[in-house]
Motif scaffolding. Structure first.
Motif, PDB file in Angstrom:
ATOM      1  N   ASP A 156       8.147  23.282 -10.372  1.00  0.00           N
ATOM      2  CA  ASP A 156       9.465  23.459  -9.585  1.00  0.00           C
ATOM      3  C   ASP A 156       8.362  24.659  -8.206  1.00  0.00           C
ATOM      4  O   ASP A 156       8.499  24.485  -6.803  1.00  0.00           O
ATOM      5  N   TYR A 157       7.233  24.878  -8.500  1.00  0.00           N
ATOM      6  CA  TYR A 157       5.701  25.746  -7.152  1.00  0.00           C
ATOM      7  C   TYR A 157       4.997  24.625  -7.842  1.00  0.00           C
ATOM      8  O   TYR A 157       4.498  24.839  -8.688  1.00  0.00           O
ATOM      9  N   VAL A 158       4.133  24.665  -6.129  1.00  0.00           N
ATOM     10  CA  VAL A 158       2.810  24.172  -6.964  1.00  0.00           C
ATOM     11  C   VAL A 158       1.726  24.900  -5.838  1.00  0.00           C
ATOM     12  O   VAL A 158       2.187  25.937  -4.531  1.00  0.00           O
ATOM     13  N   ALA A 159       1.147  25.239  -6.843  1.00  0.00           N
ATOM     14  CA  ALA A 159      -0.029  26.515  -6.004  1.00  0.00           C
ATOM     15  C   ALA A 159      -1.725  25.969  -5.731  1.00  0.00           C
ATOM     16  O   ALA A 159      -1.967  24.921  -6.946  1.00  0.00           O
ATOM     17  N   GLY A 160      -2.107  25.777  -4.481  1.00  0.00           N
ATOM     18  CA  GLY A 160      -3.355  24.992  -3.915  1.00  0.00           C
ATOM     19  C   GLY A 160      -3.850  26.218  -4.157  1.00  0.00           C
ATOM     20  O   GLY A 160      -4.602  26.796  -3.487  1.00  0.00           O
ATOM     21  N   CYS A 161      -5.104  25.846  -5.267  1.00  0.00           N
ATOM     22  CA  CYS A 161      -6.317  26.670  -5.387  1.00  0.00           C
ATOM     23  C   CYS A 161      -7.596  26.343  -5.470  1.00  0.00           C
ATOM     24  O   CYS A 161      -8.412  26.151  -6.624  1.00  0.00           O
ATOM     25  N   ASP A 162      -7.492  25.102  -4.616  1.00  0.00           N
ATOM     26  CA  ASP A 162      -8.792  24.036  -4.538  1.00  0.00           C
ATOM     27  C   ASP A 162      -9.587  23.850  -3.316  1.00  0.00           C
ATOM     28  O   ASP A 162      -9.830  23.083  -3.064  1.00  0.00           O
ATOM     29  N   GLY A 163      -9.452  25.290  -3.338  1.00  0.00           N
ATOM     30  CA  GLY A 163     -10.921  25.371  -2.392  1.00  0.00           C
ATOM     31  C   GLY A 163     -11.405  25.122  -1.018  1.00  0.00           C
ATOM     32  O   GLY A 163      -9.843  24.388  -0.462  1.00  0.00           O
ATOM     33  N   PHE A 164     -11.708  25.235  -0.659  1.00  0.00           N
ATOM     34  CA  PHE A 164     -12.200  24.998   0.634  1.00  0.00           C
ATOM     35  C   PHE A 164     -11.432  23.501   0.919  1.00  0.00           C
ATOM     36  O   PHE A 164     -11.869  22.817   2.066  1.00  0.00           O
ATOM     37  N   HIS A 165     -12.696  23.045  -0.096  1.00  0.00           N
ATOM     38  CA  HIS A 165     -12.563  21.052   0.563  1.00  0.00           C
ATOM     39  C   HIS A 165     -11.691  20.580  -0.156  1.00  0.00           C
ATOM     40  O   HIS A 165     -11.557  19.163  -0.441  1.00  0.00           O
ATOM     41  N   GLY A 166     -10.315  20.983  -0.684  1.00  0.00           N
ATOM     42  CA  GLY A 166      -9.197  20.800  -1.818  1.00  0.00           C
ATOM     43  C   GLY A 166      -8.255  19.696  -0.938  1.00  0.00           C
ATOM     44  O   GLY A 166      -8.342  19.970   0.402  1.00  0.00           O
ATOM     45  N   VAL A 167      -7.219  19.319  -1.686  1.00  0.00           N
ATOM     46  CA  VAL A 167      -6.365  18.500  -0.227  1.00  0.00           C
ATOM     47  C   VAL A 167      -5.414  19.388  -0.057  1.00  0.00           C
ATOM     48  O   VAL A 167      -4.675  19.134   0.931  1.00  0.00           O
ATOM     49  N   SER A 168      -4.725  21.018  -0.441  1.00  0.00           N
ATOM     50  CA  SER A 168      -3.320  21.061  -0.980  1.00  0.00           C
ATOM     51  C   SER A 168      -3.475  22.090   0.667  1.00  0.00           C
ATOM     52  O   SER A 168      -1.951  21.526   1.390  1.00  0.00           O
ATOM     53  N   ARG A 169      -4.095  22.373   1.509  1.00  0.00           N
ATOM     54  CA  ARG A 169      -3.896  22.546   2.721  1.00  0.00           C
ATOM     55  C   ARG A 169      -3.579  21.841   3.559  1.00  0.00           C
ATOM     56  O   ARG A 169      -2.523  22.216   3.982  1.00  0.00           O
ATOM     57  N   HIS A 170      -4.210  20.728   3.349  1.00  0.00           N
ATOM     58  CA  HIS A 170      -4.280  19.618   4.185  1.00  0.00           C
ATOM     59  C   HIS A 170      -2.363  18.789   4.136  1.00  0.00           C
ATOM     60  O   HIS A 170      -2.034  18.151   4.882  1.00  0.00           O
ATOM     61  N   VAL A 171      -1.726  19.894   3.409  1.00  0.00           N
ATOM     62  CA  VAL A 171      -0.776  19.149   2.586  1.00  0.00           C
ATOM     63  C   VAL A 171       0.622  19.520   4.309  1.00  0.00           C
ATOM     64  O   VAL A 171       1.491  19.166   4.215  1.00  0.00           O
ATOM     65  N   ILE A 172      -0.084  21.198   4.517  1.00  0.00           N
ATOM     66  CA  ILE A 172       1.379  21.650   5.556  1.00  0.00           C
ATOM     67  C   ILE A 172       0.851  21.063   6.788  1.00  0.00           C
ATOM     68  O   ILE A 172      -0.212  20.339   7.751  1.00  0.00           O
ATOM     69  N   PRO A 173       1.633  20.292   7.503  1.00  0.00           N
ATOM     70  CA  PRO A 173       1.561  19.616   8.382  1.00  0.00           C
ATOM     71  C   PRO A 173       0.524  20.502   9.712  1.00  0.00           C
ATOM     72  O   PRO A 173       0.603  21.720  10.214  1.00  0.00           O
ATOM     73  N   GLU A 174       0.183  19.735  10.646  1.00  0.00           N
ATOM     74  CA  GLU A 174      -1.093  20.547  11.667  1.00  0.00           C
ATOM     75  C   GLU A 174       0.063  20.974  12.556  1.00  0.00           C
ATOM     76  O   GLU A 174      -0.433  21.897  12.792  1.00  0.00           O
ATOM     77  N   SER A 175       0.920  21.069  12.501  1.00  0.00           N
ATOM     78  CA  SER A 175       1.680  21.696  13.915  1.00  0.00           C
ATOM     79  C   SER A 175       2.103  22.676  13.140  1.00  0.00           C
ATOM     80  O   SER A 175       2.837  23.630  13.723  1.00  0.00           O
ATOM     81  N   GLN A 176       2.047  23.001  11.923  1.00  0.00           N
ATOM     82  CA  GLN A 176       2.603  24.109  11.358  1.00  0.00           C
ATOM     83  C   GLN A 176       1.405  25.324  11.014  1.00  0.00           C
ATOM     84  O   GLN A 176       1.908  26.235  10.039  1.00  0.00           O
ATOM     85  N   GLN A 177       0.101  24.718  10.996  1.00  0.00           N
ATOM     86  CA  GLN A 177      -0.333  24.996  10.913  1.00  0.00           C
ATOM     87  C   GLN A 177      -1.497  25.791  11.820  1.00  0.00           C
ATOM     88  O   GLN A 177      -1.413  25.485  12.560  1.00  0.00           O
ATOM     89  N   ARG A 178      -2.493  27.092  11.530  1.00  0.00           N
ATOM     90  CA  ARG A 178      -3.357  27.206  12.298  1.00  0.00           C
ATOM     91  C   ARG A 178      -4.488  27.967  11.934  1.00  0.00           C
ATOM     92  O   ARG A 178      -4.970  28.208  11.282  1.00  0.00           O
ATOM     93  N   SER A 179      -5.627  27.434  11.952  1.00  0.00           N
ATOM     94  CA  SER A 179      -6.753  28.196  11.670  1.00  0.00           C
ATOM     95  C   SER A 179      -7.924  28.933  12.391  1.00  0.00           C
ATOM     96  O   SER A 179      -7.790  28.308  14.131  1.00  0.00           O
ATOM     97  N   PHE A 180      -8.141  29.605  12.144  1.00  0.00           N
ATOM     98  CA  PHE A 180      -9.350  30.363  12.898  1.00  0.00           C
ATOM     99  C   PHE A 180     -10.817  30.414  12.152  1.00  0.00           C
ATOM    100  O   PHE A 180     -10.367  30.221  10.669  1.00  0.00           O
ATOM    101  N   GLN A 181     -11.910  29.646  12.851  1.00  0.00           N
ATOM    102  CA  GLN A 181     -13.142  30.170  12.146  1.00  0.00           C
ATOM    103  C   GLN A 181     -14.456  30.292  12.615  1.00  0.00           C
ATOM    104  O   GLN A 181     -14.423  30.559  13.876  1.00  0.00           O
ATOM    105  N   ARG A 182     -15.070  30.764  12.715  1.00  0.00           N
ATOM    106  CA  ARG A 182     -16.872  31.158  12.995  1.00  0.00           C
ATOM    107  C   ARG A 182     -17.609  30.543  12.555  1.00  0.00           C
ATOM    108  O   ARG A 182     -17.767  30.856  10.654  1.00  0.00           O
ATOM    109  N   ASN A 183     -18.089  30.120  12.405  1.00  0.00           N
ATOM    110  CA  ASN A 183     -19.915  29.396  11.748  1.00  0.00           C
ATOM    111  C   ASN A 183     -20.929  30.134  12.036  1.00  0.00           C
ATOM    112  O   ASN A 183     -21.006  30.401  13.380  1.00  0.00           O
TER     113      ASN A 183
END
Ligand code: APR
Ligand code: PHB
Length: 394
Positions: A156-183
């Motif tokens: 019924d549900y998928v929980a994306g708990c696969d860390g920074f290098h996982g696959v889950s986040r990339h399932v969200i289309p880029e057009s609907q995602q926003r990311s913020f980063q500072r190295n």
């Protein structure tokens, strides 16, 4: 292909995935964890070790507090030292009435994994080619390869708990995602030694760089120093590490630090990262898959735990009471807490590290930040409130 059915497919068996699976089990909701690495790899990871009051309480509430309460080291506050200035004890208990706990994420992962095994939890380790399909549909599917065989889980549900290098986040289309980063332009060299720890969790600023004294249990110490981003672990003998640590902390502290051979030594880069939103149809991101904080302030694990608190509440309410309100608000609720931790860890990182290439103006501001903190109980209280963590329940 083997076909499985479950209510919640959980990608990733780190602290976030394991805790979610455990809480769902307590509420009679079935889940399956799909983990890329082996069990020994998952249990061997060394990460931070300071638990906010809310994390400690949640672990107790879900029956996972007994080893933590035995081996963990409870603290009323945390210390800051500064080259050429008086030291400061941030009395968290005085300001907030709460205490925090030094207890390693490695031990929490062990406790969670063991409990999932006792409860016959279903965990596929060493799964490869993990893919999430049909996430827009009522019953998404997760496919992967295990033991050389293709597997499919309908849920019924998928929980994306696969860390920074996982696959889950990339399932969200880029057009609907926003990311913020500072190295950040430096890393932390961490060392574990089987010696009694310094009494406090202590953050030290020095013109040569940051230093931190922490602990895992009464016979296990954890220390860190800021190092150049390009340094290699081979550059850092134990002797070089201890000498740098001792130079960066005041005598009244170093005379009470016990040194010994390292049993683990590694360098980690520092990064702040947030990906919004944390939900897409039936996919919910939690923990490092959606956000990463630099370790200054030790918020990473605590955020994974608060995400799971909100996500498990949403899933439980949706099954038990057909109430989808919490799930619909999951991303918003979790992100508000995430940004407060991103903010604190950024501010602490900025205040306590030397930044290569910065100008004297920046350095004066840093000195002034600490002078203000020394003088103002109100600022100490504000820091204490964030260090102990905002309450989960909103
Ligand atoms: N498929 C399945 N599992 C995966 C995949 C994948 N494609 N990619 C990664 N994983 C697994 C990793 O092997 C790891 O065991 O997901 C798990 C993620 O665990 P963590 O990285 O520990 O993240 P999380 O559970 O969110 O915990 C956050 O960990 O990184 C620290 O400081 C951070 O304390 C914070 C905590
Ligand atoms: C740790 O014990 O590993 C630790 C403690 C405090 C921090 C970061 C890491 O802020």
């Amino acid at each position: 292909m083997a076909n499985f059915k479950t209510q919640v497919a959980i990608i990733g068996g780190g602290p976030a995935g394991l805790l979610l699976s455990h809480i769902l089990h307590l509420n009679k909701i079935d889940s399956i964890i799909i983990e890329r690495q082996s069990k020994s790899h998952v249990l061997g990871r060394i990460r931070a070790g300071v638990l906010e009051a809310g994390t400690v309480q949640l672990l107790r509430d879900v029956g996972l507090g007994s080893r933590m309460d035995k081996e963990g080291m409870s603290h009323d506050g945390t210390s800051i030292t500064w080259e050429g200035k008086p030291s400061l004890f941030i009395d968290v208990k005085k300001f907030t009435g709460k205490t925090f706990m030094a207890y390693g994420q490695t031990s929490i992962t062990e406790d969670l994994f063991q409990q999932r095994e006792i409860d016959n939890g279903h965990i596929f380790c060493e799964a490869s080619e993990v893919e999430i399909n049909n996430i827009e549909n009522k019953h998404p599917e997760v496919t992967f390869v295990h033991d050389g065989k293709p597997q499919k889980i309908t849920c019924d549900y998928v929980a994306g708990c696969d860390g920074f290098h996982g696959v889950s986040r990339h399932v969200i289309p880029e057009s609907q995602q926003r990311s913020f980063q500072r190295n950040y332009p430096f890393g932390w060299l961490g060392i574990m030694a089987e010696v009694p720890p310094y009494k406090d969790v202590l953050y030290g600023y020095h013109s040569e760089g940051f230093a931190l004294a922490s602990q895992r249990n009464p016979m296990l110490s954890r220390f860190y120093i800021q190092v150049d981003i390009n340094d290699k672990i081979e550059d850092w003998s134990d002797d070089r590490f201890w000498e740098a640590l001792m130079r960066r902390l005041p005598d009244e502290v170093t005379k009470n630090i016990k040194i010994g051979p390292s049993i683990e030594k590694s360098i980690a880069p520092l990064r702040s990262f947030v990906s919004e939103p944390m939900q897409y149809h039936n996919l919910f991101l939690a923990g490092d898959s959606a956000h990463v904080v630099p370790p200054t302030g030790a918020k990473g694990l605590n955020l994974a735990v608060s995400d799971i608190y909100y996500l498990s509440r949403g899933i439980i309410e949706s099954y038990k009471n057909k109430n989808n309100k919490y799930l619909e608000n999951y991303s918003k609720t979790a992100l508000s807490r995430v940004w407060s931790a991103i903010n604190l860890s950024w501010r602490l990182t900025k205040m306590l590290h030397t930044f290569p290439g910065e100008d004297p103006f920046d350095e004066q501001l840093r000195q002034s930040d600490y002078d203000l903190l020394l003088k103002s109980e109100a600022l100490q209280q504000a820091l204490a409130v964030q260090y102990i963590g905002l309450p989960f329940d909103v």
